[in-house]
Enzyme design. Structure first.
Site, mmCIF file in Angstrom:
data_model
loop_
_atom_site.group_PDB
_atom_site.id
_atom_site.type_symbol
_atom_site.label_atom_id
_atom_site.label_comp_id
_atom_site.label_asym_id
_atom_site.label_seq_id
_atom_site.Cartn_x
_atom_site.Cartn_y
_atom_site.Cartn_z
ATOM 1 N N HIS A 1 -7.153 9.446 -0.424
ATOM 2 C CA HIS A 1 -7.611 9.325 0.828
ATOM 3 C C HIS A 1 -6.955 9.975 1.817
ATOM 4 C CE1 HIS A 1 -5.478 5.512 0.949
ATOM 5 N NE2 HIS A 1 -5.128 5.923 2.100
ATOM 6 N N HIS B 1 0.819 -1.450 -0.122
ATOM 7 C CA HIS B 1 0.081 -0.126 -0.165
ATOM 8 C C HIS B 1 0.886 1.315 -0.014
ATOM 9 C CE1 HIS B 1 -3.484 2.508 0.858
ATOM 10 N NE2 HIS B 1 -2.821 2.993 1.853
ATOM 11 N N ASP C 1 0.663 5.290 -0.163
ATOM 12 C CA ASP C 1 -0.223 6.330 0.103
ATOM 13 C C ASP C 1 0.451 7.493 -1.129
ATOM 14 O OD1 ASP C 1 -2.043 5.941 2.186
ATOM 15 O OD2 ASP C 1 -0.435 6.359 3.497
ATOM 16 N N ASP D 1 -8.028 1.614 2.665
ATOM 17 C CA ASP D 1 -7.356 2.426 3.853
ATOM 18 C C ASP D 1 -8.416 3.731 3.819
ATOM 19 O OD1 ASP D 1 -5.744 3.328 6.093
ATOM 20 O OD2 ASP D 1 -4.697 4.706 4.511
#
Length: 1172
Positions: free
Chosen positions: A649, A321, A323, A433
């Site tokens: 997000h 993951h 970001d 997330d």
């Protein structure tokens, strides 16, 4: 003597060696002491004599064997490989210091730390290294030779021709990876060269005080800790991995099981036989580990997963993951992506079972643009079925605040990118997330050609535990997706025994589904799976092949295959529980409000792009003036990509560092500039010789007619502000009301037929002339024939329905601005906690003056001083209703200009209402959602701050109604709402200090409105009023109306027959030919939805000047689902019947030709055609 009991005639012979006498103490152990002993075998205080002391045969770092050169890019520049290789490199050595992490303060407002560097020393964030290695000849005998490079930060290793090979994560955290395996050919040759790029940031940015979410330390330096040639003792490393798994078995398996005890006994025996001076003791230890893992298990490699249980309970999938921005800006993510994914390609070469999944088309596009050789390697791995794309979206977006159309575009842009580059579409949506998930998503996921959905964020709930792991998620319209929330409760599992075990022990509905997904690998900041994780999983599987105390883990499969098995085992979901509606996250509620300017940028950009597409579509089809006009598809897509990127997000929610918002604001400015340019170009085609009302040149125009273009498809009236100074004074005849100083006037624009053109007009008979009255020194009354608002002593004391003679504020209560203490328990920018409601101060409007006196608009100007902040509010009431609906009330508009300098305080607007309902209504994408106003259960209590979502686009409202009446708050850029009891609130500004120390400090402009309405919400015009509130007319001064044929053209589309069906989007088809010569196969795509939660059938009328050949219903990707019959109406329009169920979204594609192919209607009553 008689013998009692059972007689056994077949005794096994006792072992011959069993002694008759026993003089020893026995072998009883003190289990916990033995178990605790295991922690001393690797590292720690005894590292000079335990296993750590034998992990390397050789280590050298001298200049003869390791030659280093470095070039440091100036400032924050991030040159790519080819550019860096052109530069002049200088000699470097281990121990050198590099930095700082960022030039100056980078907009985060952090005080510059004292450093010893010279004042004229330049900031340098990215560094390129040339490494030349000379490898001793006798090292060829060893299994592996490595180059260990630890810059104490992130880095990436390239070949000398620019192909990324792997990432480096320096430092001593759990994500450490500093070793690069030197190819055997290079070891034999004795020479090896490589290039390394290092960046002055850690995996989680550079927090200034060590706290992950603290603002970044812009002046942190990093030292080159290691640049060593090493020979690892691979037998010792494998023993270390054996021992680690044994320790995890001992520590993680609950209870007093056989496997747990065997693991402790075996690990203890390994410690007993180990002798750092005896090489054979290491191999002996590995042999002892086979008591747990099975004989010769290691030689089987990936084949270990083919033994044991036929059906695994836990499926492992590698993941990283990343970001897209968070504690680092976008450009750092571009590097993180290359580092992390190249590492996974490297691991795939060594671990045949390794499968890696990742989402976010944006990251793939960056990689394609900046690292083409790596992109090709990944493309090959995708084709091999080892590198899996999931999600089908542009980024892992927030799902609370983007509009319905923006969520659709996330999937459209994502799926089309993956299909164009890899020849595949995703089948699993992936938002692990995101901070809560709208109930509109299931329908959009299925319309984007996906069936499955993965998430896990609700494991962070801070009040209630979400009750399911695998379930059918049913959206607001009734559409379902098969959803799995991993019981492991993370998307960054470390592939430990505890993780695997949790996949079963924490599964919420084993009665209906016994399988779970283990998503493992370092994440958030990237990295992904490490070698030690893959080694650990092999050992875990080996142990489970010989014991039922541990669930078997499976490798080598995909996420889609996992869901396929879930679907089959649950009989297509029929044996699973359902969850209906939104997946509300009971956490991070402050993100609906943090960073108000970003929320506004998002809202305005979405609406701007909607308008660009509508106006450009008509310009491309009508071409009244510019025959060479071409629909600017690529330019529109470029704008959308910027907006979709900013919906990541951690960006749109306001939870990133300040540097990120510098980038985001720049992107919004680019979208605004390009969008306005595109609109001007389109208007030059359909409204030649016209200028926008805001254009300064309007003051020099000699004459012209005010014309408004309505980009909604609702009938409307608007009051617009017209400049009257200078040459524009000629427009005075077109306004109904002028300001006292004569600088501006107010014109009434009428577009009663919906869609298309709006003209200036005089006061209509059904207008409600407004008045403003001052009573005494501190009381002001705004009034028209439908509503009245009273402000006394700085607070709203009365909201009154004049027509019904009904007071809407309870006796003794008041409305207005209110400020709360806002000190969350930890996650500053993310959270607002329930206890913030306990400490507040009600603010008063002060220095109130009358700014406008009617008859079209009255307004009051008020000031509020609080702390270091000032709030100026214009409160207005118009002489027209909020919509053209019969009995529509007027709204009271609040336009605020705020200079905000508070810290950890929360500004809201509240209105207590004389209305009783256990539920309030809030807009969500393509519909609405109801949430409780009471605190009956902890589930009700948890929703003390909620997202007032959007309808299709982003027209927000929150509404409290009862039978016969209600009041809504409309918003044009705010997302946080609450309704507790009878008090309706909208959240306006927060003031967190981490991770952005200057969040929301400075100037803001925003608006909201209070709309009373006759009838309950479902009988009201609230959704239409919210759309109109957010969709101002495009007003132009047209100098020659005869040269603008569009003025005489009737609206292209009219929706008749059901007021609950809204036409939202008009654009050109995804696969149209947008070249200058392309004219064949032109299509128009319409997106419509049902807005109130019921059924409806409409007649979609298509104006005769659009020659329709065929009408298709498609999914979001514009794949044909079915064809609709269309017929000519009496006035030569085309018409098609469309039926909707509650909150249904439909995409309609109109194929156009040189002339209409729609048959004429012989009769309204026919057997083979739909009746309207």
């Amino acid at each position: 003597m008689a013998h009692h009991g059972h007689h056994h005639h077949h005794h096994a012979a006792p072992p011959a060696e069993y002694p008759k006498e026993n003089h020893g103490p026995g072998a009883k152990w003190i289990k916990h002491l033995t178990q605790n002993r295991l922690g001393t075998f690797n590292g720690g205080h005894f590292s000079d004599v335990n296993l750590s002391s034998v992990l390397y045969h050789h280590r050298i770092d001298n200049k003869e064997n390791v030659k280093l050169e470095v070039w440091s890019a100036p400032g924050l520049e991030k040159p790519l490989f080819a550019e860096a290789m052109k530069q002049k490199f200088k000699s470097a050595k281990k121990g050198d210091s590099f930095g700082p992490s960022c030039e100056g303060t980078c907009g985060d407002g952090m005080r510059e730390k004292e450093t010893e560097r010279n004042a004229d020393e330049e900031s340098q964030t990215n560094h390129w290294w040339k490494v030349s290695l000379t490898i001793p000849a006798y090292w060829e005998q060893y299994e592996r030779v490595q180059f260990e490079f630890d810059p104490d930060c992130e880095a990436m290793i390239f070949t000398t021709d620019g192909t990324p090979l792997q990432g480096i994560t320096g430092g001593y955290g759990g994500d450490r990876r500093v070793e690069h395996i030197i190819p055997r050919s290079a070891v034999k040759a004795g020479k090896y060269e490589l290039v390394i790029e290092s960046s002055c940031n850690g995996m989680f940015g550079v927090p200034w005080n060590g706290d992950t979410i603290a603002p970044p330390d812009m002046n942190r330096y990093f030292g080159l800790r290691s640049a060593d040639l090493v020979v690892p003792n691979m037998t010792a490393w494998h023993l270390m991995w054996d021992f680690q798994t044994l320790r995890e078995l001992a520590d993680s398996i609950p209870g007093n099981t056989a496997l747990q005890n065997k693991a402790i006994v075996t690990a203890n025996e390994i410690m007993n036989v180990f002798d750092r001076g005896d090489v054979e003791s290491i191999a002996h230890g590995r042999k002892l580990a086979e008591d747990v893992f099975g004989e010769a298990w290691a030689a089987k490699g990936a084949g270990i997963y083919e033994e044991g249980a036929e059906k695994a309970q836990v499926w492992g999938i590698g993941h990283c993951h990343i970001d897209t921005a968070w504690l680092w800006p976008y450009h750092v993510t571009q590097q993180k992506t290359a580092r992390s994914w190249s590492t996974q390609v490297d691991l795939m070469e060594r671990f045949p079972e390794h499968r890696f999944t990742c989402s976010q088309a944006q990251q793939f596009k960056w990689l394609e643009q900046q690292y083409p050789p790596l992109f090709k390697r990944i493309k090959d791995k995708v084709a091999e079925g080892k590198f899996h794309v999931v999600g089908g979206s542009w980024v892992e977006n927030d799902s609370n605040m983007p509009s319905g159309e923006a969520l659709a575009r996330q999937f459209i842009f994502g799926q089309r990118y993956f299909e164009s580059r890899f020849g595949i579409r995703c089948n699993t949506a992936w938002l692990p997330d995101s901070f809560g998930l709208t109930g509109a998503l299931p329908q959009l996921i299925r319309l984007a050609d996906m069936d499955y959905f993965f998430t896990q964020k609700l494991s962070w709930n801070n009040i209630n535990n979400f009750p399911h792991s695998t379930f059918n998620w049913v959206g607001i319209d009734g559409t379902q997706v098969l959803c799995h929330m991993t019981p492991v409760d993370t998307y960054t599992a470390q592939a430990t025994v505890g993780d695997v075990n949790k996949g079963v022990t924490n599964h919420k509905n084993l009665e209906s589904s016994g399988t779970s997904l283990l998503v493992f690998g370092n994440g958030d900041g990237g990295g992904g799976p490490l070698e030690k994780m893959l080694e650990n999983l092999r050992r875990i599987r080996a142990a489970s092949n010989h014991s039922r105390d541990l669930p078997p883990v499976l490798m080598g499969r995909s996420v889609d295959e996992f869901f396929d098995v879930l679907a089959a085992d649950s009989k297509a979901g029929s044996t699973l529980p359902n969850w209906s509606g939104e997946l509300y996250l009971e956490f991070h509620r402050g993100t609906y409000t943090s960073h108000g300017s970003i929320k506004k940028g998002n809202r305005k950009s979405e609406i701007l792009l909607r308008d660009v597409e509508i106006i450009s579509t008509f310009a491309s089809l009508f071409k009244f003036h510019k025959k060479d006009y071409v629909y600017p598809n690529q330019r529109i897509n470029d704008c959308w990509e910027k907006v979709l990127l900013n919906q990541f997000h951690d960006v749109l929610p306001g939870s990133a560092i300040g540097m990120v918002y510098n980038d985001a604001e720049k992107l919004y400015a680019e979208v605004r500039e390009e969008g306005e340019t595109l609109i001007e170009e389109a208007f030059a085609t359909i409204f030649p010789s016209s200028v926008a009302l805001a254009d300064p040149s309007i003051k020099s125009k000699k004459n012209g007619t005010l014309v408004g273009y309505n980009t909604t498809f609702f009938p409307r009236r608007d009051i617009i502000e017209v400049p009257l100074s200078g040459g524009a004074s000629r427009l005075r005849s077109q306004v109904v009301q002028a300001a006292k100083d004569g600088s501006v006037g107010y014109a009434l624009m009428d577009c009663a037929n919906g869609g298309g053109v709006s003209y200036g007009t005089g006061m209509y008979a059904d207008c409600k002339p407004v008045s403003v009255t001052r009573v005494g020194t501190d009381q002001f009354i705004l009034r028209n024939a439908s509503v009245q608002l009273t402000i006394a002593d700085g607070r709203i004391t009365s909201l009154y329905d004049v027509a019904l003679e009904r007071e809407l504020i309870p006796t003794g209560e008041t409305g207005g601005l209110i400020i709360f203490d806002d000190r969350p328990n930890y996650w500053d920018a993310w959270d607002v906690e329930i206890h913030h409601l306990e400490k507040y101060k009600k603010l008063k409007f002060e220095s109130i003056t009358i700014a406008s006196e009617g008859p079209l608009r009255v307004s009051l100007k008020a000031e509020v001083k609080y702390g270091q902040s000032s709030i100026n509010v214009m409160i207005s009431l118009d002489a027209i209703g909020a919509s053209m609906k019969k009995n529509s009330r007027s709204f009271f508009r609040f336009d605020a200009q705020v200079d905000w300098h508070q810290r950890h305080e929360f500004l809201k607007f509240e209105l207590p209402l004389n209305i009783k309902n256990d539920y309030a209504t809030y807009e969500t994408q393509f519909g609405h959602v109801q949430r409780s106003t009471h605190k009956n259960t902890t589930w009700d209590m948890a929703k003390f701050e909620v997202c007032g979502h959007k309808a299709g686009l982003i027209y927000q409202y929150a509404d409290l109604s009862e039978y016969g009446y209600g009041v809504a708050i409309l918003s044009e850029s705010k997302y946080g709402f609450s309704c507790r009891g009878n008090v309706l609130r909208i959240s306006l500004l927060r003031a967190a200090t981490a991770p952005d120390a200057e969040q929301d400090q400075g100037k803001h402009e925003f608006s909201w409105a209070v709309l009373p309405h006759q009838g309950s919400f479902l009988e009201s015009d609230v959704p239409i009023a919210a759309i109109l509130f957010n969709s101002p007319l495009h007003v132009r001064l047209v100098e020659d109306t005869a040269a603008a044929p569009l003025l005489k053209t009737k609206p292209a589309f009219v929706v008749e027959g059901a007021p609950n069906i809204f036409l939202e989007t008009v654009k050109r088809g995804l696969d149209d030919d947008f070249s200058a010569t392309g004219s064949d196969g032109q299509t128009i795509v319409l997106r419509l939805y049902e807005a109130f939660g019921g059924h409806g059938t409409v007649k979609l009328r298509i104006a005769a000047h659009l020659p329709v050949v065929k009408v298709l219903e498609t999914n979001l990707l514009e794949d044909e689902l079915k064809e609709h019959a269309a017929y000519q109406t009496a006035d030569a329009d085309a018409a098609v019947k469309l039926s909707f169920h509650g909150f249904e979204v439909k995409t309609i594609k109109l194929l156009l030709g040189k002339q209409s192919a729609v048959p004429k209607r012989e009769s309204w009553v026919t057997v083979d055609s739909p009746g309207f």
